[in-house]
Motif scaffolding. Structure first.
Motif, PDB file in Angstrom:
ATOM      1  N   PHE A  12       0.653  -7.962   8.160  1.00 36.15           N
ATOM      2  CA  PHE A  12       2.074  -7.664   8.052  1.00 36.15           C
ATOM      3  C   PHE A  12       2.576  -8.256   6.744  1.00 36.15           C
ATOM      4  N   ARG A  13       3.287  -7.453   5.943  1.00 40.12           N
ATOM      5  CA  ARG A  13       3.748  -7.919   4.634  1.00 40.12           C
ATOM      6  C   ARG A  13       5.104  -7.289   4.321  1.00 40.12           C
ATOM      7  N   GLY A  14       5.819  -7.916   3.413  1.00 43.32           N
ATOM      8  CA  GLY A  14       7.116  -7.382   3.046  1.00 43.32           C
ATOM      9  C   GLY A  14       7.742  -8.173   1.917  1.00 43.32           C
ATOM     10  N   PHE A  15       8.925  -7.745   1.500  1.00 49.30           N
ATOM     11  CA  PHE A  15       9.663  -8.449   0.448  1.00 49.30           C
ATOM     12  C   PHE A  15      11.139  -8.129   0.582  1.00 49.30           C
ATOM     13  N   LEU A  16      11.941  -9.053   0.068  1.00 54.30           N
ATOM     14  CA  LEU A  16      13.396  -8.898   0.026  1.00 54.30           C
ATOM     15  C   LEU A  16      13.863  -9.388  -1.335  1.00 54.30           C
ATOM     16  N   GLY A  17      14.673  -8.570  -2.019  1.00 53.72           N
ATOM     17  CA  GLY A  17      15.084  -8.951  -3.355  1.00 53.72           C
ATOM     18  C   GLY A  17      16.533  -8.617  -3.634  1.00 53.72           C
ATOM     19  N   SER A  18      16.962  -8.988  -4.822  1.00 52.01           N
ATOM     20  CA  SER A  18      18.329  -8.700  -5.268  1.00 52.01           C
ATOM     21  C   SER A  18      18.302  -8.494  -6.771  1.00 52.01           C
ATOM     22  N   LEU A  19      19.381  -7.890  -7.276  1.00 54.20           N
ATOM     23  CA  LEU A  19      19.519  -7.614  -8.706  1.00 54.20           C
ATOM     24  C   LEU A  19      20.898  -8.057  -9.154  1.00 54.20           C
ATOM     25  N   SER A  20      20.959  -8.943 -10.133  1.00 54.53           N
ATOM     26  CA  SER A  20      22.242  -9.429 -10.629  1.00 54.53           C
ATOM     27  C   SER A  20      22.889  -8.400 -11.554  1.00 54.53           C
ATOM     28  N   ASP A  21      24.179  -8.527 -11.769  1.00 52.25           N
ATOM     29  CA  ASP A  21      24.911  -7.576 -12.610  1.00 52.25           C
ATOM     30  C   ASP A  21      24.386  -7.565 -14.041  1.00 52.25           C
ATOM     31  N   ARG A  22      23.911  -8.697 -14.530  1.00 55.95           N
ATOM     32  CA  ARG A  22      23.479  -8.765 -15.928  1.00 55.95           C
ATOM     33  C   ARG A  22      22.236  -7.922 -16.171  1.00 55.95           C
ATOM     34  N   ASN A  23      21.449  -7.647 -15.110  1.00 60.59           N
ATOM     35  CA  ASN A  23      20.249  -6.826 -15.265  1.00 60.59           C
ATOM     36  C   ASN A  23      20.401  -5.437 -14.658  1.00 60.59           C
ATOM     37  N   TYR A  61       0.792  -1.219   0.000  1.00 65.90           N
ATOM     38  CA  TYR A  61       0.000   0.000   0.000  1.00 65.90           C
ATOM     39  C   TYR A  61       0.831   1.279   0.000  1.00 65.90           C
ATOM     40  N   LEU A  62       2.075   1.220   0.439  1.00 65.90           N
ATOM     41  CA  LEU A  62       2.829   2.448   0.661  1.00 65.90           C
ATOM     42  C   LEU A  62       4.134   2.504  -0.129  1.00 65.90           C
ATOM     43  N   ILE A  63       4.237   1.747  -1.197  1.00 67.05           N
ATOM     44  CA  ILE A  63       5.367   1.902  -2.108  1.00 67.05           C
ATOM     45  C   ILE A  63       4.878   2.570  -3.378  1.00 67.05           C
ATOM     46  N   GLU A  64       5.794   3.225  -4.060  1.00 67.14           N
ATOM     47  CA  GLU A  64       5.474   3.871  -5.319  1.00 67.14           C
ATOM     48  C   GLU A  64       5.684   2.877  -6.466  1.00 67.14           C
ATOM     49  N   PRO A  65       4.959   3.035  -7.578  1.00 66.98           N
ATOM     50  CA  PRO A  65       5.202   2.165  -8.729  1.00 66.98           C
ATOM     51  C   PRO A  65       6.656   2.256  -9.181  1.00 66.98           C
ATOM     52  N   LEU A  66       7.277   1.112  -9.401  1.00 65.31           N
ATOM     53  CA  LEU A  66       8.672   1.007  -9.829  1.00 65.31           C
ATOM     54  C   LEU A  66       9.650   1.557  -8.790  1.00 65.31           C
ATOM     55  N   GLU A  67       9.227   1.631  -7.527  1.00 63.05           N
ATOM     56  CA  GLU A  67      10.167   2.075  -6.492  1.00 63.05           C
ATOM     57  C   GLU A  67      11.233   1.009  -6.245  1.00 63.05           C
ATOM     58  N   PHE A  68      10.854  -0.280  -6.367  1.00 60.63           N
ATOM     59  CA  PHE A  68      11.797  -1.376  -6.176  1.00 60.63           C
ATOM     60  C   PHE A  68      11.749  -2.286  -7.405  1.00 60.63           C
ATOM     61  N   VAL A  69      12.932  -2.717  -7.853  1.00 67.62           N
ATOM     62  CA  VAL A  69      13.044  -3.616  -9.004  1.00 67.62           C
ATOM     63  C   VAL A  69      14.073  -4.691  -8.674  1.00 67.62           C
ATOM     64  N   HIS A  70      13.735  -5.964  -8.954  1.00 68.10           N
ATOM     65  CA  HIS A  70      14.629  -7.079  -8.665  1.00 68.10           C
ATOM     66  C   HIS A  70      14.563  -8.100  -9.799  1.00 68.10           C
ATOM     67  N   ASP A  71      15.533  -9.003  -9.831  1.00 73.54           N
ATOM     68  CA  ASP A  71      15.389 -10.199 -10.665  1.00 73.54           C
ATOM     69  C   ASP A  71      15.326 -11.464  -9.812  1.00 73.54           C
ATOM     70  N   ALA A  72      15.347 -11.316  -8.487  1.00 68.16           N
ATOM     71  CA  ALA A  72      15.074 -12.402  -7.547  1.00 68.16           C
ATOM     72  C   ALA A  72      14.398 -11.774  -6.341  1.00 68.16           C
ATOM     73  N   GLN A  73      13.317 -12.373  -5.898  1.00 66.47           N
ATOM     74  CA  GLN A  73      12.548 -11.745  -4.822  1.00 66.47           C
ATOM     75  C   GLN A  73      11.782 -12.780  -4.006  1.00 66.47           C
ATOM     76  N   LEU A  74      11.735 -12.548  -2.712  1.00 66.30           N
ATOM     77  CA  LEU A  74      10.922 -13.323  -1.779  1.00 66.30           C
ATOM     78  C   LEU A  74       9.964 -12.363  -1.090  1.00 66.30           C
ATOM     79  N   SER A  75       8.673 -12.657  -1.142  1.00 66.04           N
ATOM     80  CA  SER A  75       7.680 -11.788  -0.530  1.00 66.04           C
ATOM     81  C   SER A  75       6.745 -12.613   0.346  1.00 66.04           C
ATOM     82  N   TRP A  76       6.107 -11.946   1.298  1.00 69.22           N
ATOM     83  CA  TRP A  76       5.182 -12.631   2.201  1.00 69.22           C
ATOM     84  C   TRP A  76       4.065 -11.688   2.611  1.00 69.22           C
ATOM     85  N   GLU A  77       2.985 -12.291   3.106  1.00 66.72           N
ATOM     86  CA  GLU A  77       1.830 -11.535   3.566  1.00 66.72           C
ATOM     87  C   GLU A  77       1.127 -12.355   4.644  1.00 66.72           C
TER      88      GLU A  77
END
Length: 280
Positions: free
Chosen positions: A202-213, A159-175
């Motif tokens: 309670f919800r959240g996510f954790l991600g990462s971005l590889s060098d190729r992307n 609810y409180l993030i902006e569109p495209l505020e976070f970008v990943h190519d690997a991500q784990l999310s929960w709710e």
């Protein structure tokens, strides 16, 4: 903002035991709109525009919901609550040079959903999803947490993030949602008469971005928009909500609060969301 043209064909088969699969293929054509630009940077640091991107994808999805039952309406249906865990697995393959596709990558997604009755203390709903992109993909095709810019409550959204505020190519999310069913309010005489029910989430996510992307390291990738980030290592984005449902048998109001990444510009740290659901 973007303009999208999408064509999809799909075949879905369900079995009485709760297993189902879906085969689909789609073409996706996207071009920027508004202030958004599709840009690349060459090795000399010069910027140049890209008019649009196109991809062709084939996907197989598997779902297992043991002995799942539905409440069927004329145009839609709703799954009946069950304490069985629902598993979903999908794999998407992008096909380069097929029907205009410009990219070749693979995307795997796995999710689990569990509803647990905690009598007499209400119901606990938990879900988690792991996603991974194998290969190179521009930022519109990467994993972006779903941002809910409206004032309505929508499961699976943040609810409180902006569109495209976070970008990943690997991500784990929960709710996680805890519907207390009046366990607390029923002990307060006035609120007991109103039959309001408490809910927390309670919800959240954790991600990462590889060098190729990462477009700063790979000049074949589109540059990210300004104010686009990747979550820091071991620091997931998190938010929570505290709400009241069953107001006048139909209304739910939630107070939502963002826990971290508060230094990002032009964000909302808190807000209110509503939904209308008929309860008995």
């Amino acid at each position: 903002m973007t303009y999208n043209r999408q064509t999809q064909v799909a075949y879905q088969k369900e079995y009485y035991g709760g297993f189902s699969f879906k085969l689909s293929g789609q073409t996706f054509h996207e071009r920027p709109a508004g202030k958004l630009l599709f840009e690349k940077m060459d090795e000399s640091g010069n910027l140049y525009n890209v008019k649009n991107i196109s991809t062709t994808e084939a996907m197989l999805s598997l779902r297992y919901a043991p002995n799942e039952k539905f409440f069927q309406q004329r145009r839609k249906r709703h799954a009946m609550p069950s304490q069985k865990t629902v598993f979903s697995l999908s794999h998407t393959m992008a096909l380069e040079d097929v029907l205009g596709g410009q990219y070749h990558y693979n995307k795997t997604s796995f999710s689990a959903l569990k509803e647990l009755w905690v009598a007499p203390f209400g119901k606990l709903t938990m879900s988690a999803q792991a996603e991974k992109i194998w290969g190179e993909a521009p930022f519109p095709l990467l994993i972006t947490p779903s941002a809910n810019s409206s004032y309505t409550i929508q499961k699976g959204n943040f609810y409180l993030i902006e569109p495209l505020e976070f970008v990943h190519d690997a991500q784990l999310s929960w709710e996680v949602y805890y519907h207390m069913g009046g366990w607390l309010f029923n002990r307060i005489p006035l609120l007991k008469v109103l039959k309001w029910r408490e809910i927390v989430g309670f919800r959240g996510f954790l991600g990462s971005l590889s060098d190729r992307n990462n477009p700063m390291l790979n000049h074949d990738m589109l540059l990210f928009p300004q104010r686009t980030y990747t979550t820091e290592r071991n620091k997931p984005y998190m938010e929570y909500n505290i709400g009241i449902e069953n107001i006048f048998k139909i209304l739910r109001i939630d107070y939502v609060r963002r826990i971290n990444y508060l230094g990002h510009p032009d964000i909302d740290r808190y807000g209110f969301r509503i939904s209308f659901d008929l309860n008995f």
